[in-house]
Design a protein around this motif. Structure first.
Motif, short mmCIF file in Angstrom:
data_model
loop_
_atom_site.label_atom_id
_atom_site.label_comp_id
_atom_site.label_asym_id
_atom_site.label_seq_id
_atom_site.Cartn_x
_atom_site.Cartn_y
_atom_site.Cartn_z
N GLY A 43 -47.17 -19.73 6.77
CA GLY A 43 -48.17 -18.72 6.42
C GLY A 43 -49.61 -19.18 6.52
N ILE A 44 -49.86 -20.34 7.13
CA ILE A 44 -51.23 -20.85 7.13
C ILE A 44 -51.96 -20.54 8.42
CG2 ILE A 44 -52.63 -22.94 6.94
CD1 ILE A 44 -50.13 -23.88 5.23
N GLN A 45 -53.10 -19.89 8.28
CA GLN A 45 -53.87 -19.50 9.46
C GLN A 45 -55.02 -20.47 9.73
OE1 GLN A 45 -52.58 -17.11 11.06
NE2 GLN A 45 -51.25 -16.32 9.45
N ASP A 46 -55.57 -21.05 8.68
CA ASP A 46 -56.86 -21.70 8.83
C ASP A 46 -56.95 -22.93 7.92
OD1 ASP A 46 -59.49 -22.22 9.26
OD2 ASP A 46 -60.26 -20.51 8.12
N LEU A 47 -57.34 -24.04 8.49
CA LEU A 47 -57.45 -25.26 7.67
C LEU A 47 -58.88 -25.51 7.18
CD1 LEU A 47 -55.09 -27.79 9.46
CD2 LEU A 47 -54.68 -26.37 7.47
N GLU A 48 -59.78 -24.64 7.59
CA GLU A 48 -61.19 -24.82 7.24
C GLU A 48 -61.44 -25.10 5.75
OE1 GLU A 48 -63.44 -25.11 9.57
OE2 GLU A 48 -64.90 -25.55 7.98
N PRO A 49 -60.73 -24.39 4.82
CA PRO A 49 -61.06 -24.60 3.41
C PRO A 49 -60.62 -25.95 2.84
CG PRO A 49 -59.79 -22.55 3.74
CD PRO A 49 -59.73 -23.34 5.00
N TYR A 50 -59.90 -26.75 3.62
CA TYR A 50 -59.27 -27.94 3.03
C TYR A 50 -59.87 -29.25 3.52
CZ TYR A 50 -56.00 -24.18 2.20
OH TYR A 50 -55.44 -22.97 1.84
N ASP A 51 -60.01 -30.19 2.58
CA ASP A 51 -60.50 -31.53 2.92
C ASP A 51 -59.36 -32.45 3.33
OD1 ASP A 51 -63.30 -31.14 2.00
OD2 ASP A 51 -62.27 -30.75 0.10
N ALA A 52 -58.18 -32.19 2.78
CA ALA A 52 -57.03 -33.06 3.05
C ALA A 52 -55.76 -32.22 3.03
CB ALA A 52 -56.94 -34.15 1.98
N VAL A 53 -54.73 -32.70 3.73
CA VAL A 53 -53.50 -31.92 3.87
C VAL A 53 -52.29 -32.84 3.66
CG1 VAL A 53 -52.17 -30.38 5.37
CG2 VAL A 53 -54.66 -30.45 5.59
N VAL A 54 -51.36 -32.36 2.85
CA VAL A 54 -50.05 -33.03 2.69
C VAL A 54 -49.03 -32.10 3.32
CG1 VAL A 54 -48.35 -33.92 1.06
CG2 VAL A 54 -50.80 -34.10 0.51
N ILE A 55 -48.23 -32.62 4.26
CA ILE A 55 -47.22 -31.79 4.93
C ILE A 55 -45.84 -32.37 4.64
CG2 ILE A 55 -46.53 -30.66 7.09
CD1 ILE A 55 -49.14 -31.78 8.34
N GLY A 56 -44.93 -31.52 4.18
CA GLY A 56 -43.56 -31.96 3.92
C GLY A 56 -42.56 -31.16 4.72
N GLY A 57 -41.52 -31.83 5.19
CA GLY A 57 -40.47 -31.14 5.93
C GLY A 57 -39.09 -31.56 5.45
N GLY A 58 -38.22 -30.58 5.24
CA GLY A 58 -36.81 -30.88 5.01
C GLY A 58 -36.23 -31.37 6.33
N LEU A 59 -35.38 -32.40 6.28
CA LEU A 59 -34.82 -32.95 7.52
C LEU A 59 -33.57 -32.19 7.93
CD1 LEU A 59 -35.26 -36.77 6.89
CD2 LEU A 59 -36.56 -35.32 8.47
N ASP A 60 -33.49 -31.92 9.21
CA ASP A 60 -32.35 -31.20 9.77
C ASP A 60 -32.04 -31.86 11.12
OD1 ASP A 60 -30.58 -29.45 10.93
OD2 ASP A 60 -31.60 -27.67 10.20
N ALA A 61 -30.94 -32.57 11.18
CA ALA A 61 -30.54 -33.26 12.41
C ALA A 61 -31.68 -34.12 12.96
CB ALA A 61 -30.06 -32.25 13.45
N GLY A 62 -32.31 -34.90 12.09
CA GLY A 62 -33.32 -35.86 12.53
C GLY A 62 -34.68 -35.26 12.84
N PHE A 87 -44.53 -36.11 4.13
CA PHE A 87 -43.28 -36.54 3.49
C PHE A 87 -42.11 -35.79 4.11
CE2 PHE A 87 -44.38 -32.92 0.73
CZ PHE A 87 -43.16 -32.33 0.46
N SER A 88 -40.97 -36.46 4.09
CA SER A 88 -39.73 -35.84 4.55
C SER A 88 -38.76 -35.86 3.37
CB SER A 88 -39.11 -36.66 5.69
OG SER A 88 -40.01 -36.75 6.78
#
Ligand code: FMN
Length: 171
Positions: A43-62, A87-88
């Motif tokens: 749901g993310i359109q724009d990163l302009e408002p953010y100074d830093a980003v943490v991205i996490g993903g559930g792992l599925d077949a590597g 993070f994963s």
């Protein structure tokens, strides 16, 4: 005095357990006076408002769940200008609590592309009520359960909070 940092914690999660981890990390950052927004990667359109980003993903077949991978791919230039941590969540045993587990190749490539400052693997959770074939097989192999380590997640969140507060605003 440092200006408040705004951090986006975003995630790709098929069955909701990676989404929980993102919320828990958000709670830790908030407790450290950081302005945090926790949102699904789709749901993310724009990163302009953010100074830093943490991205996490559930792992599925590597690989990361596709929304997280797509988010990282589409926003790679914007991410490159910000502090990024990844993070994963996956292992369905206590291994992630016992030692540092490196990201699978596909996630390591994402980390390289966005020049991530760090990556962490957390244990996962297998929902027994899921009815797809592979999940049923994992359940039959005794892999169901919740292997997310709240203390490990809290400690990693504290580490990010310290780095964000130390770095100060981007630009
Ligand atoms: C079909 C399937 C494939 C999976 N593949 C991996 C994998 O390659 N590596 C891993 O560590 N965990 C793997 N897992 C475990 C999931 O990553 C774990 O259940 C995770 O917590 C799911 O996150 P979610 O609830 O956010 O979707 C797999 C689980 C399923 C059902």
């Amino acid at each position: 005095m440092l200006t408040a940092q705004r951090v986006l914690v975003t995630y790709g999660s098929k069955h909701g357990s990676t989404a929980d981890i993102a919320q828990w990390i958000g709670d830790v950052l908030r407790a450290r006076e950081i302005d945090v927004v926790v949102l699904p990667a789709s749901g993310i359109q724009d990163l302009e408002p953010y100074d830093a980003v943490v991205i996490g993903g559930g792992l599925d077949a590597g690989r990361w769940q596709k929304d997280a991978a797509r988010f990282a791919r589409r926003n790679r230039k914007e991410l490159d200008r910000r502090s990024v941590w990844l993070f994963s969540s996956g292992p369905l045993d206590p291994s992630a609590s016992e030692r540092e587990i490196p990201p699978p190749k596909a996630v390591a490539r994402i980390a390289e592309r966005v020049h991530a400052r760090g990556h962490m693997t957390f244990g996962g959770r297998l929902a027994e009520d899921s009815d797809d074939f592979l999940t049923r097989r994992l359940v039959a192999d005794g892999r169901s359960g919740d292997f997310r380590d709240r203390e490990q997640i809290r400690a990693w969140g504290e580490h990010i909070a310290a780095e964000v507060n130390h770095t100060g605003p981007a630009g």
